[in-house]
Design an enzyme around this catalytic site. Structure first.
Site, short mmCIF file in Angstrom:
data_model
loop_
_atom_site.label_atom_id
_atom_site.label_comp_id
_atom_site.label_asym_id
_atom_site.label_seq_id
_atom_site.Cartn_x
_atom_site.Cartn_y
_atom_site.Cartn_z
N HIS A 93 6.30 -1.89 3.33
CA HIS A 93 6.19 -3.30 3.68
C HIS A 93 5.34 -4.02 2.65
O HIS A 93 4.42 -3.45 2.08
CB HIS A 93 5.59 -3.48 5.08
N MET A 94 5.67 -5.29 2.44
CA MET A 94 4.90 -6.15 1.55
C MET A 94 4.04 -7.07 2.42
O MET A 94 4.55 -7.70 3.35
CB MET A 94 5.85 -6.97 0.68
N ASN B 228 0.84 -1.19 0.00
CA ASN B 228 0.00 0.00 0.00
C ASN B 228 0.88 1.25 0.00
O ASN B 228 1.93 1.27 0.63
CB ASN B 228 -0.91 0.01 1.24
N VAL C 40 1.23 2.27 8.21
CA VAL C 40 2.58 2.35 8.79
C VAL C 40 3.54 2.82 7.69
O VAL C 40 3.70 2.15 6.66
CB VAL C 40 3.03 0.98 9.36
P1 5GP Z 1 -0.63 -0.96 5.90
O1 5GP Z 1 -2.08 -0.59 6.02
O2 5GP Z 1 0.29 0.15 6.38
O3 5GP Z 1 -0.27 -1.47 4.54
O4 5GP Z 1 -0.43 -2.20 6.86
C1 5GP Z 1 0.00 -2.10 8.17
C2 5GP Z 1 -0.16 -3.47 8.81
O5 5GP Z 1 0.61 -3.49 10.01
C3 5GP Z 1 -1.60 -3.81 9.19
O6 5GP Z 1 -2.01 -5.01 8.52
C4 5GP Z 1 -1.53 -3.98 10.71
O7 5GP Z 1 -2.35 -5.02 11.18
C5 5GP Z 1 -0.06 -4.26 10.96
N1 5GP Z 1 0.44 -3.83 12.25
C6 5GP Z 1 0.18 -2.64 12.86
N2 5GP Z 1 0.82 -2.58 14.05
C7 5GP Z 1 1.50 -3.76 14.19
C8 5GP Z 1 2.34 -4.27 15.22
O8 5GP Z 1 2.62 -3.65 16.24
N3 5GP Z 1 2.87 -5.52 15.01
C9 5GP Z 1 2.59 -6.25 13.90
N4 5GP Z 1 3.15 -7.45 13.80
N5 5GP Z 1 1.79 -5.78 12.90
C10 5GP Z 1 1.26 -4.55 13.05
#
Ligand code: 5GP
Length: 119
Positions: free
Chosen positions: A101-102, A88, A97
């Site tokens: 990340h993939m 994303n 975040v």
């Molecule tokens: P994004 O929406 O940025 O592509 O995905 C962020 C992902 O990070 C989400 O799927 C969310 O569940 C995950 N995430 C958020 N905080 C943490 C955390 O503290 N630890 C882990 N393992 N995953 C997290």
């Protein structure tokens, strides 16, 4: 200097995560809120905030995201059925975040994307 991130703290093992793989370029760990039976995040160890911030010097780490994702998919037993890899970018992409990340998501049928555009 790039701001520190939640995922950088996981890479440095300052906060806990279920880490499946780590090398000098990338780290893979289970998503805390899985959207499917397998939901793993693979991140460059270096903080790259978004896809819009990548440069040629990141190509080795970005390529590694794919080879590690493919290996973890095989290890998880989901390679044959298939899975989804997702990155994303910023607000409209739904990025939460800001550390590139993939997502490796699988273990159940995920459906086709944008079905309204098919046919
Ligand atoms: P994004 O929406 O940025 O592509 O995905 C962020 C992902 O990070 C989400 O799927 C969310 O569940 C995950 N995430 C958020 N905080 C943490 C955390 O503290 N630890 C882990 N393992 N995953 C997290």
């Amino acid at each position: 200097m790039t701001e520190d991130t939640l995922f950088a703290k996981i890479v440095r093992k300052e906060i806990p995560a279920d880490i499946l793989y780590q090398d000098e370029l990338v780290t893979a760990f289970r998503d805390i809120s899985p959207k499917a039976p397998t939901h793993v995040l693979i991140v460059p160890n270096k903080i790259i905030p978004t896809v819009d911030d990548v440069s040629a010097e990141d190509e080795a780490a970005l390529g590694r995201l794919f080879t590690v994702a493919a290996q973890i998919a095989r290890d998880e037993g989901i390679a044959e059925d298939g899975y989804r890899l997702l990155v994303n970018c910023r607000d409209h992409g739904g990025q939460e975040v800001y550390h590139l990340h993939m997502h490796l998501i699988g273990g159940r049928p995920l459906g086709i994307m944008a079905p309204e555009r098919r046919g």
